[in-house]
Design a protein around this motif. Structure first.
Motif, PDB file in Angstrom:
ATOM      1  N   LEU A   6       1.535   1.238   3.173  1.00 32.17           N
ATOM      2  CA  LEU A   6       1.461  -0.034   2.427  1.00 32.17           C
ATOM      3  C   LEU A   6      -0.157  -0.395   2.587  1.00 32.17           C
ATOM      4  O   LEU A   6      -0.370  -0.211   3.661  1.00 32.17           O
ATOM      5  CB  LEU A   6       2.304  -1.128   3.140  1.00 32.17           C
ATOM      6  N   VAL A   7      -0.705  -0.708   1.634  1.00 30.06           N
ATOM      7  CA  VAL A   7      -2.074  -1.061   1.492  1.00 30.06           C
ATOM      8  C   VAL A   7      -2.300  -2.169   2.410  1.00 30.06           C
ATOM      9  O   VAL A   7      -1.715  -3.180   2.299  1.00 30.06           O
ATOM     10  CB  VAL A   7      -2.621  -1.413   0.158  1.00 30.06           C
ATOM     11  N   ALA A   8      -3.379  -2.194   3.378  1.00 28.87           N
ATOM     12  CA  ALA A   8      -3.558  -3.596   4.298  1.00 28.87           C
ATOM     13  C   ALA A   8      -4.175  -4.589   3.366  1.00 28.87           C
ATOM     14  O   ALA A   8      -3.966  -5.824   3.783  1.00 28.87           O
ATOM     15  CB  ALA A   8      -4.465  -3.056   5.111  1.00 28.87           C
ATOM     16  N   ASP A   9      -4.934  -4.319   2.405  1.00 30.78           N
ATOM     17  CA  ASP A   9      -5.533  -5.539   1.645  1.00 30.78           C
ATOM     18  C   ASP A   9      -4.795  -5.820   0.466  1.00 30.78           C
ATOM     19  O   ASP A   9      -5.201  -5.074  -0.715  1.00 30.78           O
ATOM     20  CB  ASP A   9      -7.013  -5.320   1.514  1.00 30.78           C
ATOM     21  N   ARG A  10      -4.174  -6.724   0.431  1.00 29.63           N
ATOM     22  CA  ARG A  10      -3.212  -7.000  -0.788  1.00 29.63           C
ATOM     23  C   ARG A  10      -3.369  -8.590  -0.949  1.00 29.63           C
ATOM     24  O   ARG A  10      -3.383  -9.341  -0.088  1.00 29.63           O
ATOM     25  CB  ARG A  10      -1.868  -6.649  -0.744  1.00 29.63           C
ATOM     26  N   PRO A  11      -3.225  -8.841  -2.278  1.00 33.39           N
ATOM     27  CA  PRO A  11      -3.286 -10.291  -2.393  1.00 33.39           C
ATOM     28  C   PRO A  11      -2.110 -11.010  -2.458  1.00 33.39           C
ATOM     29  O   PRO A  11      -1.250 -10.731  -1.842  1.00 33.39           O
ATOM     30  CB  PRO A  11      -3.494 -10.354  -3.989  1.00 33.39           C
ATOM     31  N   LEU A  59       4.153  -0.614 -17.297  1.00 37.52           N
ATOM     32  CA  LEU A  59       2.749   0.157 -16.620  1.00 37.52           C
ATOM     33  C   LEU A  59       1.788   0.177 -17.754  1.00 37.52           C
ATOM     34  O   LEU A  59       0.427  -0.034 -17.129  1.00 37.52           O
ATOM     35  CB  LEU A  59       3.132   1.339 -16.049  1.00 37.52           C
ATOM     36  N   ALA A  60       2.043   0.450 -18.796  1.00 35.63           N
ATOM     37  CA  ALA A  60       1.142   0.573 -19.910  1.00 35.63           C
ATOM     38  C   ALA A  60       0.319  -0.856 -20.524  1.00 35.63           C
ATOM     39  O   ALA A  60      -0.791  -0.928 -20.898  1.00 35.63           O
ATOM     40  CB  ALA A  60       1.701   1.210 -21.101  1.00 35.63           C
ATOM     41  N   THR A  61       1.234  -1.685 -20.564  1.00 32.36           N
ATOM     42  CA  THR A  61       0.884  -3.140 -21.065  1.00 32.36           C
ATOM     43  C   THR A  61       0.350  -4.265 -19.966  1.00 32.36           C
ATOM     44  O   THR A  61      -0.006  -5.218 -20.432  1.00 32.36           O
ATOM     45  CB  THR A  61       2.158  -3.788 -22.077  1.00 32.36           C
ATOM     46  N   HIS A  62       0.561  -3.758 -18.784  1.00 32.10           N
ATOM     47  CA  HIS A  62       0.090  -4.721 -17.648  1.00 32.10           C
ATOM     48  C   HIS A  62      -1.240  -3.834 -16.868  1.00 32.10           C
ATOM     49  O   HIS A  62      -0.333  -2.630 -16.449  1.00 32.10           O
ATOM     50  CB  HIS A  62       1.240  -5.269 -16.847  1.00 32.10           C
ATOM     51  N   GLU A  63      -1.958  -4.331 -16.279  1.00 31.36           N
ATOM     52  CA  GLU A  63      -2.929  -3.901 -15.491  1.00 31.36           C
ATOM     53  C   GLU A  63      -2.208  -3.702 -14.189  1.00 31.36           C
ATOM     54  O   GLU A  63      -1.346  -4.579 -13.735  1.00 31.36           O
ATOM     55  CB  GLU A  63      -4.051  -4.615 -15.422  1.00 31.36           C
ATOM     56  N   SER A  64      -2.179  -2.595 -13.507  1.00 30.15           N
ATOM     57  CA  SER A  64      -1.544  -2.471 -12.318  1.00 30.15           C
ATOM     58  C   SER A  64      -2.281  -1.463 -11.026  1.00 30.15           C
ATOM     59  O   SER A  64      -3.411  -0.833 -11.361  1.00 30.15           O
ATOM     60  CB  SER A  64      -0.165  -1.539 -12.470  1.00 30.15           C
ATOM     61  N   THR A  65      -1.708  -2.076  -9.844  1.00 31.74           N
ATOM     62  CA  THR A  65      -2.565  -1.493  -8.916  1.00 31.74           C
ATOM     63  C   THR A  65      -1.115  -0.906  -7.910  1.00 31.74           C
ATOM     64  O   THR A  65      -0.198  -1.503  -7.880  1.00 31.74           O
ATOM     65  CB  THR A  65      -3.378  -2.304  -7.791  1.00 31.74           C
ATOM     66  N   VAL A  66      -1.528   0.066  -7.160  1.00 30.65           N
ATOM     67  CA  VAL A  66      -0.446   0.483  -6.132  1.00 30.65           C
ATOM     68  C   VAL A  66      -0.447  -0.051  -4.794  1.00 30.65           C
ATOM     69  O   VAL A  66      -1.681   0.046  -4.250  1.00 30.65           O
ATOM     70  CB  VAL A  66      -0.665   2.198  -6.051  1.00 30.65           C
ATOM     71  N   LEU A  67       0.552  -0.771  -4.390  1.00 30.59           N
ATOM     72  CA  LEU A  67       0.774  -1.402  -3.207  1.00 30.59           C
ATOM     73  C   LEU A  67       1.286  -0.418  -2.080  1.00 30.59           C
ATOM     74  O   LEU A  67       0.900  -0.584  -1.086  1.00 30.59           O
ATOM     75  CB  LEU A  67       1.557  -2.723  -3.284  1.00 30.59           C
ATOM     76  N   ALA A  68       2.028   0.275  -2.626  1.00 30.02           N
ATOM     77  CA  ALA A  68       2.869   1.306  -1.397  1.00 30.02           C
ATOM     78  C   ALA A  68       3.048   2.428  -1.889  1.00 30.02           C
ATOM     79  O   ALA A  68       3.502   2.734  -3.072  1.00 30.02           O
ATOM     80  CB  ALA A  68       3.951   0.527  -0.885  1.00 30.02           C
ATOM     81  N   THR A  69       2.956   3.687  -1.287  1.00 27.93           N
ATOM     82  CA  THR A  69       3.220   4.992  -1.570  1.00 27.93           C
ATOM     83  C   THR A  69       4.186   5.602  -0.693  1.00 27.93           C
ATOM     84  O   THR A  69       4.135   5.495   0.473  1.00 27.93           O
ATOM     85  CB  THR A  69       1.948   5.831  -1.925  1.00 27.93           C
ATOM     86  N   PHE A  70       5.027   6.400  -1.091  1.00 28.25           N
ATOM     87  CA  PHE A  70       6.225   7.175  -0.393  1.00 28.25           C
ATOM     88  C   PHE A  70       5.640   8.708  -0.147  1.00 28.25           C
ATOM     89  O   PHE A  70       5.036   9.086  -1.070  1.00 28.25           O
ATOM     90  CB  PHE A  70       7.512   7.007  -0.980  1.00 28.25           C
ATOM     91  N   ASP A  71       6.202   9.183   0.814  1.00 28.95           N
ATOM     92  CA  ASP A  71       5.699  10.611   1.363  1.00 28.95           C
ATOM     93  C   ASP A  71       6.995  11.587   0.511  1.00 28.95           C
ATOM     94  O   ASP A  71       8.094  11.684   1.056  1.00 28.95           O
ATOM     95  CB  ASP A  71       6.074  10.869   2.795  1.00 28.95           C
ATOM     96  N   MET A  94      12.625  -2.627   3.826  1.00 27.74           N
ATOM     97  CA  MET A  94      11.541  -3.013   5.093  1.00 27.74           C
ATOM     98  C   MET A  94      10.374  -3.581   4.139  1.00 27.74           C
ATOM     99  O   MET A  94       9.691  -4.719   4.467  1.00 27.74           O
ATOM    100  CB  MET A  94      10.979  -1.828   5.752  1.00 27.74           C
ATOM    101  N   LEU A  95       9.994  -2.961   2.953  1.00 29.98           N
ATOM    102  CA  LEU A  95       8.947  -3.290   2.070  1.00 29.98           C
ATOM    103  C   LEU A  95       9.217  -4.450   1.461  1.00 29.98           C
ATOM    104  O   LEU A  95       8.523  -5.623   1.220  1.00 29.98           O
ATOM    105  CB  LEU A  95       8.651  -2.392   0.993  1.00 29.98           C
ATOM    106  N   ILE A  96      10.475  -4.775   1.127  1.00 30.54           N
ATOM    107  CA  ILE A  96      11.030  -5.884   0.236  1.00 30.54           C
ATOM    108  C   ILE A  96      10.790  -7.118   1.297  1.00 30.54           C
ATOM    109  O   ILE A  96      10.475  -8.390   0.863  1.00 30.54           O
ATOM    110  CB  ILE A  96      12.363  -5.734  -0.259  1.00 30.54           C
ATOM    111  N   ASP A  97      11.138  -6.881   2.443  1.00 30.68           N
ATOM    112  CA  ASP A  97      10.946  -7.896   3.503  1.00 30.68           C
ATOM    113  C   ASP A  97       9.657  -8.386   3.667  1.00 30.68           C
ATOM    114  O   ASP A  97       9.003  -9.439   3.729  1.00 30.68           O
ATOM    115  CB  ASP A  97      11.601  -7.801   4.842  1.00 30.68           C
ATOM    116  N   GLU A  98       8.756  -7.177   3.672  1.00 31.41           N
ATOM    117  CA  GLU A  98       7.116  -7.241   3.970  1.00 31.41           C
ATOM    118  C   GLU A  98       6.479  -8.129   2.928  1.00 31.41           C
ATOM    119  O   GLU A  98       5.612  -8.988   3.079  1.00 31.41           O
ATOM    120  CB  GLU A  98       6.454  -6.193   4.415  1.00 31.41           C
ATOM    121  N   LEU A  99       7.112  -7.851   1.844  1.00 30.62           N
ATOM    122  CA  LEU A  99       6.228  -8.284   0.442  1.00 30.62           C
ATOM    123  C   LEU A  99       6.776  -9.489   0.134  1.00 30.62           C
ATOM    124  O   LEU A  99       6.341 -10.216  -1.017  1.00 30.62           O
ATOM    125  CB  LEU A  99       6.319  -7.352  -0.510  1.00 30.62           C
ATOM    126  N   GLY A 100       8.109 -10.021   0.763  1.00 38.41           N
ATOM    127  CA  GLY A 100       8.460 -11.561   0.353  1.00 38.41           C
ATOM    128  C   GLY A 100       9.304 -11.484  -0.874  1.00 38.41           C
ATOM    129  O   GLY A 100       9.437 -12.426  -1.645  1.00 38.41           O
TER     130      GLY A 100
END
Length: 304
Positions: A12-17, A46-58, A121-127
């Motif tokens: 999960l990226v450390a610096d997130r809005p 994904l094509a009609t909204h600007e997006s950034t990746v918050l979390a990646t899975f292995d 876990m990510l759902i809880d972390e990201l609210g």
């Protein structure tokens, strides 16, 4: 036996809005996607909204590469590129600037329980306040009638506006459905929509179903999701299908029979006076037919 830590599956990226309490739309590539409706809906978002990746899975821990071999490009005398699979949670903003999340990528082949716990876990972390799953299934319905949708959720209150589709049906599981089930057990709100795609166009792209899916998502979440591109594609597809049907009396006869069945069903819902009720399939029969279809799909070898 040592239980593997689900948190080791993702980064999960450390610096997130600041996200508030966003919605998470999960649209994994998986088992059945009639008309490519789920894929088209995900690609549209994904094509009609600007997006950034918050979390990646292995993905190395989750995918069977021999079952779904990623593409590699060979040019003259060397390997030019590798289509690296990505399973990630993307941050997007709707037309009103409201943040929301999209879980996109290949459905895991293994470690489903560990994966679903990692997502929780990510759902809880990201609210995340609500998770919405997308699916598309082939049905005996005509393309000339409104697109139907099945709704299901972790609480009855989430689907109170929808009529139940079938009393009970057993189908092969998916990681997305397991995620919804486990989230409900954990007390998280989760809902899913499965759009009906005419079975005779299930192998082709059917953007009308994608538009129907995202319309339901917008209604359930309050997100402002522009659908102009999908609706324009749906109109072009409708014209092409109509031309093909008009050119084949056999296909036209099938579509006409489906129209009669559809109209009789709706009439029966309104008046309880079905046209030729004995010929109409019951909800359980429809469910059994879907169960047989999905079971046959499970027997097919994986596609490269």
């Amino acid at each position: 036996m040592r239980r593997l830590d689900p948190s080791e599956l993702f980064e999960l990226v450390a610096d997130r809005p600041e996200l508030g309490q966003p919605v998470l739309i999960q649209a994994l590539d998986g088992f059945v996607d009639a008309g490519g409706a789920k894929r088209l809906a995900r690609e549209h978002l994904l094509a009609t909204h600007e997006s950034t990746v918050l979390a990646t899975f292995d993905v190395d821990q989750l995918l069977d590469y021999r079952a779904r071999r990623p593409a590699m490009l060979f040019v003259e005398d060397h390997w030019e590129s590798y289509d690296d699979p990505q399973l990630a949670i993307h941050l997007l903003h709707d037309a009103a600037g409201t943040p929301f999340l999209v879980l996109a990528g290949p459905e895991p082949d293994v470690q489903w329980e560990r994966f679903t716990e990692a997502v929780r876990m990510l759902i809880d972390e990201l609210g995340v306040r609500l998770t919405v799953g997308l699916n598309a299934i082939p049905m005996g319905v005509p393309h000339t009638r409104p697109t139907g949708v099945i709704a299901h959720g972790s609480r009855k209150e989430l689907t109170a506006a929808y009529e139940p589709w079938v009393s009970a049906v057993q189908v092969p599981g998916t990681a997305g459905h397991l995620l919804e089930f486990r989230l409900g057990q954990a007390g998280n709100d989760a809902i899913g929509f499965a759009v009906h795609v005419p079975h005779y166009v299930a192998q082709s792209e059917y953007p009308a179903a994608s538009a129907a899916l995202l319309t339901e998502v917008a209604s359930a979440t309050g997100l402002a999701l522009p659908l102009d591109a999908l609706e324009e594609a749906a109109a072009r597809t409708r014209l092409a299908i109509d031309e093909q049907v008009a050119g084949s009396p056999e296909v036209a006869q099938v579509v006409h029979a489906l129209e009669n069945q559809y109209d009789a069903f709706l009439s029966g819902m309104a008046s309880s006076l079905l046209v030729d009720e004995s010929a109409m399939p019951s909800a359980d029969e429809l469910g059994a037919e879907l169960e047989r279809f999905l079971a046959e799909q499970a027997k097919e070898p994986p596609q490269g």
